[in-house]
Design a protein around this motif. Structure first.
Motif, PDB file in Angstrom:
ATOM      1  N   GLY A  41       0.786  -1.227   0.000  1.00  0.00           N
ATOM      2  CA  GLY A  41       0.000   0.000   0.000  1.00  0.00           C
ATOM      3  C   GLY A  41       0.816   1.275   0.000  1.00  0.00           C
ATOM      4  N   CYS A  42       2.128   1.179  -0.137  1.00  0.00           N
ATOM      5  CA  CYS A  42       2.960   2.381  -0.069  1.00  0.00           C
ATOM      6  C   CYS A  42       4.120   2.289  -1.042  1.00  0.00           C
ATOM      7  CB  CYS A  42       3.495   2.569   1.347  1.00  0.00           C
ATOM      8  SG  CYS A  42       4.562   4.023   1.520  1.00  0.00           S
ATOM      9  N   GLU A  43       4.177   3.257  -1.948  1.00  0.00           N
ATOM     10  CA  GLU A  43       5.320   3.347  -2.853  1.00  0.00           C
ATOM     11  C   GLU A  43       6.254   4.472  -2.448  1.00  0.00           C
ATOM     12  OE1 GLU A  43       4.128   3.458  -6.954  1.00  0.00           O
ATOM     13  OE2 GLU A  43       2.894   1.660  -6.733  1.00  0.00           O
ATOM     14  N   ASN A  44       5.687   5.600  -2.039  1.00  0.00           N
ATOM     15  CA  ASN A  44       6.478   6.771  -1.685  1.00  0.00           C
ATOM     16  C   ASN A  44       6.216   7.180  -0.246  1.00  0.00           C
ATOM     17  OD1 ASN A  44       7.785   7.315  -4.259  1.00  0.00           O
ATOM     18  ND2 ASN A  44       5.715   7.725  -4.987  1.00  0.00           N
ATOM     19  N   PRO A  45       7.159   6.917   0.642  1.00  0.00           N
ATOM     20  CA  PRO A  45       7.007   7.293   2.048  1.00  0.00           C
ATOM     21  C   PRO A  45       6.889   8.807   2.203  1.00  0.00           C
ATOM     22  CG  PRO A  45       8.756   5.693   1.775  1.00  0.00           C
ATOM     23  CD  PRO A  45       8.355   6.142   0.403  1.00  0.00           C
ATOM     24  N   PRO A  46       6.292   9.254   3.296  1.00  0.00           N
ATOM     25  CA  PRO A  46       5.963   8.442   4.464  1.00  0.00           C
ATOM     26  C   PRO A  46       4.721   7.582   4.216  1.00  0.00           C
ATOM     27  CG  PRO A  46       5.317  10.719   4.853  1.00  0.00           C
ATOM     28  CD  PRO A  46       6.025  10.684   3.524  1.00  0.00           C
ATOM     29  N   CYS A  47       4.804   6.350   4.681  1.00  0.00           N
ATOM     30  CA  CYS A  47       3.718   5.384   4.516  1.00  0.00           C
ATOM     31  C   CYS A  47       2.707   5.575   5.650  1.00  0.00           C
ATOM     32  CB  CYS A  47       4.273   3.961   4.547  1.00  0.00           C
ATOM     33  SG  CYS A  47       5.502   3.650   3.258  1.00  0.00           S
ATOM     34  N   ARG A  48       1.424   5.593   5.306  1.00  0.00           N
ATOM     35  CA  ARG A  48       0.360   5.745   6.309  1.00  0.00           C
ATOM     36  C   ARG A  48      -0.088   4.358   6.766  1.00  0.00           C
ATOM     37  NH1 ARG A  48      -2.726  10.277   6.791  1.00  0.00           N
ATOM     38  NH2 ARG A  48      -4.617   9.017   6.871  1.00  0.00           N
ATOM     39  N   SER A  53      -3.452  -2.235  12.939  1.00  0.00           N
ATOM     40  CA  SER A  53      -3.399  -3.066  11.729  1.00  0.00           C
ATOM     41  C   SER A  53      -2.049  -3.788  11.673  1.00  0.00           C
ATOM     42  CB  SER A  53      -3.578  -2.191  10.482  1.00  0.00           C
ATOM     43  OG  SER A  53      -2.456  -1.335  10.312  1.00  0.00           O
ATOM     44  N   PHE A  54      -1.830  -4.503  10.585  1.00  0.00           N
ATOM     45  CA  PHE A  54      -0.539  -5.150  10.338  1.00  0.00           C
ATOM     46  C   PHE A  54       0.107  -4.499   9.132  1.00  0.00           C
ATOM     47  CE2 PHE A  54      -2.095  -8.474  13.064  1.00  0.00           C
ATOM     48  CZ  PHE A  54      -0.945  -9.032  13.604  1.00  0.00           C
ATOM     49  N   ALA A  55       1.385  -4.207   9.236  1.00  0.00           N
ATOM     50  CA  ALA A  55       2.168  -3.769   8.086  1.00  0.00           C
ATOM     51  C   ALA A  55       2.782  -5.030   7.486  1.00  0.00           C
ATOM     52  CB  ALA A  55       3.261  -2.805   8.513  1.00  0.00           C
ATOM     53  N   THR A  56       2.698  -5.154   6.172  1.00  0.00           N
ATOM     54  CA  THR A  56       3.279  -6.306   5.488  1.00  0.00           C
ATOM     55  C   THR A  56       4.353  -5.796   4.533  1.00  0.00           C
ATOM     56  OG1 THR A  56       1.200  -7.509   5.639  1.00  0.00           O
ATOM     57  CG2 THR A  56       2.803  -8.313   4.037  1.00  0.00           C
ATOM     58  N   GLN A 112      13.249 -14.580  -0.914  1.00  0.00           N
ATOM     59  CA  GLN A 112      12.011 -13.797  -0.852  1.00  0.00           C
ATOM     60  C   GLN A 112      11.448 -13.972   0.550  1.00  0.00           C
ATOM     61  OE1 GLN A 112       9.317 -14.866  -4.009  1.00  0.00           O
ATOM     62  NE2 GLN A 112      10.983 -15.032  -5.472  1.00  0.00           N
ATOM     63  N   TYR A 113      11.246 -12.850   1.219  1.00  0.00           N
ATOM     64  CA  TYR A 113      10.866 -12.858   2.625  1.00  0.00           C
ATOM     65  C   TYR A 113       9.694 -11.905   2.835  1.00  0.00           C
ATOM     66  CZ  TYR A 113      11.348 -11.380   7.545  1.00  0.00           C
ATOM     67  OH  TYR A 113      11.117 -11.049   8.848  1.00  0.00           O
ATOM     68  N   THR A 114       8.736 -12.333   3.639  1.00  0.00           N
ATOM     69  CA  THR A 114       7.603 -11.478   3.988  1.00  0.00           C
ATOM     70  C   THR A 114       7.581 -11.278   5.496  1.00  0.00           C
ATOM     71  OG1 THR A 114       6.315 -12.239   2.095  1.00  0.00           O
ATOM     72  CG2 THR A 114       5.092 -11.211   3.903  1.00  0.00           C
ATOM     73  N   LEU A 115       7.587 -10.021   5.904  1.00  0.00           N
ATOM     74  CA  LEU A 115       7.538  -9.643   7.314  1.00  0.00           C
ATOM     75  C   LEU A 115       6.195  -9.001   7.600  1.00  0.00           C
ATOM     76  CD1 LEU A 115       8.684  -8.879  10.148  1.00  0.00           C
ATOM     77  CD2 LEU A 115       9.577  -6.815   9.070  1.00  0.00           C
ATOM     78  N   LYS A 116       5.563  -9.438   8.673  1.00  0.00           N
ATOM     79  CA  LYS A 116       4.346  -8.779   9.157  1.00  0.00           C
ATOM     80  C   LYS A 116       4.665  -8.194  10.514  1.00  0.00           C
ATOM     81  CE  LYS A 116       0.997 -11.337   6.599  1.00  0.00           C
ATOM     82  NZ  LYS A 116      -0.404 -11.577   6.505  1.00  0.00           N
ATOM     83  N   MET A 117       4.220  -6.961  10.710  1.00  0.00           N
ATOM     84  CA  MET A 117       4.459  -6.283  11.974  1.00  0.00           C
ATOM     85  C   MET A 117       3.163  -5.631  12.425  1.00  0.00           C
ATOM     86  SD  MET A 117       7.153  -3.262  12.885  1.00  0.00           S
ATOM     87  CE  MET A 117       6.149  -1.827  12.556  1.00  0.00           C
ATOM     88  N   GLU A 118       2.760  -5.952  13.648  1.00  0.00           N
ATOM     89  CA  GLU A 118       1.555  -5.345  14.187  1.00  0.00           C
ATOM     90  C   GLU A 118       1.821  -3.888  14.531  1.00  0.00           C
ATOM     91  OE1 GLU A 118      -1.944  -6.296  17.436  1.00  0.00           O
ATOM     92  OE2 GLU A 118      -0.041  -7.362  17.582  1.00  0.00           O
ATOM     93  N   ILE A 119       0.938  -3.026  14.066  1.00  0.00           N
ATOM     94  CA  ILE A 119       1.052  -1.596  14.354  1.00  0.00           C
ATOM     95  C   ILE A 119       0.225  -1.342  15.604  1.00  0.00           C
ATOM     96  CG2 ILE A 119       0.721   0.753  13.476  1.00  0.00           C
ATOM     97  CD1 ILE A 119       2.779  -0.971  11.940  1.00  0.00           C
ATOM     98  N   PRO A 147      10.225   6.034   6.504  1.00  0.00           N
ATOM     99  CA  PRO A 147       9.392   6.916   7.317  1.00  0.00           C
ATOM    100  C   PRO A 147       7.931   6.468   7.236  1.00  0.00           C
ATOM    101  CG  PRO A 147      10.682   8.170   5.707  1.00  0.00           C
ATOM    102  CD  PRO A 147      10.793   6.714   5.351  1.00  0.00           C
ATOM    103  N   ILE A 148       7.252   6.474   8.379  1.00  0.00           N
ATOM    104  CA  ILE A 148       5.836   6.106   8.415  1.00  0.00           C
ATOM    105  C   ILE A 148       5.071   7.105   9.267  1.00  0.00           C
ATOM    106  CG2 ILE A 148       6.255   3.644   8.025  1.00  0.00           C
ATOM    107  CD1 ILE A 148       5.876   3.163  10.989  1.00  0.00           C
ATOM    108  N   ASN A 149       3.801   7.203   8.981  1.00  0.00           N
ATOM    109  CA  ASN A 149       2.881   7.982   9.793  1.00  0.00           C
ATOM    110  C   ASN A 149       1.841   7.022  10.340  1.00  0.00           C
ATOM    111  OD1 ASN A 149       4.065  10.480   9.302  1.00  0.00           O
ATOM    112  ND2 ASN A 149       2.769  10.916   7.543  1.00  0.00           N
ATOM    113  N   ILE A 150       1.801   6.871  11.654  1.00  0.00           N
ATOM    114  CA  ILE A 150       0.789   6.048  12.277  1.00  0.00           C
ATOM    115  C   ILE A 150      -0.455   6.913  12.422  1.00  0.00           C
ATOM    116  CG2 ILE A 150       0.217   4.625  14.278  1.00  0.00           C
ATOM    117  CD1 ILE A 150       2.651   3.632  12.709  1.00  0.00           C
ATOM    118  N   VAL A 151      -1.577   6.404  11.937  1.00  0.00           N
ATOM    119  CA  VAL A 151      -2.835   7.152  11.982  1.00  0.00           C
ATOM    120  C   VAL A 151      -3.856   6.372  12.794  1.00  0.00           C
ATOM    121  CG1 VAL A 151      -2.402   8.365   9.799  1.00  0.00           C
ATOM    122  CG2 VAL A 151      -3.611   6.177   9.780  1.00  0.00           C
ATOM    123  N   SER A 152      -4.817   7.066  13.352  1.00  0.00           N
ATOM    124  CA  SER A 152      -5.884   6.397  14.090  1.00  0.00           C
ATOM    125  C   SER A 152      -6.671   5.499  13.165  1.00  0.00           C
ATOM    126  CB  SER A 152      -6.828   7.426  14.711  1.00  0.00           C
ATOM    127  OG  SER A 152      -6.137   8.223  15.626  1.00  0.00           O
TER     128      SER A 152
END
Length: 153
Positions: A41-48, A53-56, A112-119, A147-152
């Motif tokens: 869901g993100c090509e150009n940071p900052p990623c929202r 949720s989970f970031a993949t 090839q590796y996939t990481l999931k991280m709970e936000i 860079p990321i932006n955590i949103v409600s």
């Protein structure tokens, strides 16, 4: 020949799906950038990223040497100051989330590796996160900074 076919298929799958990441500057910053990194869901940071949720993140990288195991770490930087590593739980076991191989991995093997991280537990402010992979000798293999932006939610 089979490895080449798998690599080609994997690269085709992520073609056009790339997130602009940076080289790490924090601890473990000597790790290489991956061949490809894609934060869904993100090509150009900052990623929202919505709280709760989970970031993949999909990563394609080359093993610099033979490795028996690998561990993934995430560290956030708030206002440029690093905080302790963010716990990734089961997702810290890199070898368990390789889609085209398994550990031990061979030198020069493309992985090839996939990481999931709970936000969860991040403040709803802009932060920068570094994701690094270390081998069983605690040597950095790969590291990205985004860079990321955590949103409600």
């Amino acid at each position: 020949m089979l490895r080449l076919a798998v690599l080609f298929a994997g690269l085709l799958a992520v073609q056009g799906q790339t997130t602009n990441v940076q080289r790490c500057t924090g601890r473990g910053s000597n790790g290489d950038l991956p061949i490809n990194a894609y934060l869904e869901g993100c090509e150009n940071p900052p990623c929202r990223l919505p709280q709760g949720s989970f970031a993949t993140i999909h990563l394609v990288f080359k093993a610099p040497r033979k490795m028996m195991r690998m561990t993934t770490y995430a560290q956030a930087f708030l206002l440029g100051i690093g905080v302790p590593d963010y716990p990734l739980g089961e997702f810290a076991e890199t070898c368990n989330f390789l889609s085209n191989s398994f550990c031990p991995v061979m030198e020069d093997e493309v992985l090839q590796y996939t990481l999931k991280m709970e936000i969860d537990g991040f403040p709803t402010i802009p932060v920068t996160v570094e994701f690094r992979i270390e081998d069983d000798a605690d040597q950095s293999i790969m590291c990205i900074r985004v860079p990321i932006n955590i949103v409600s939610s």
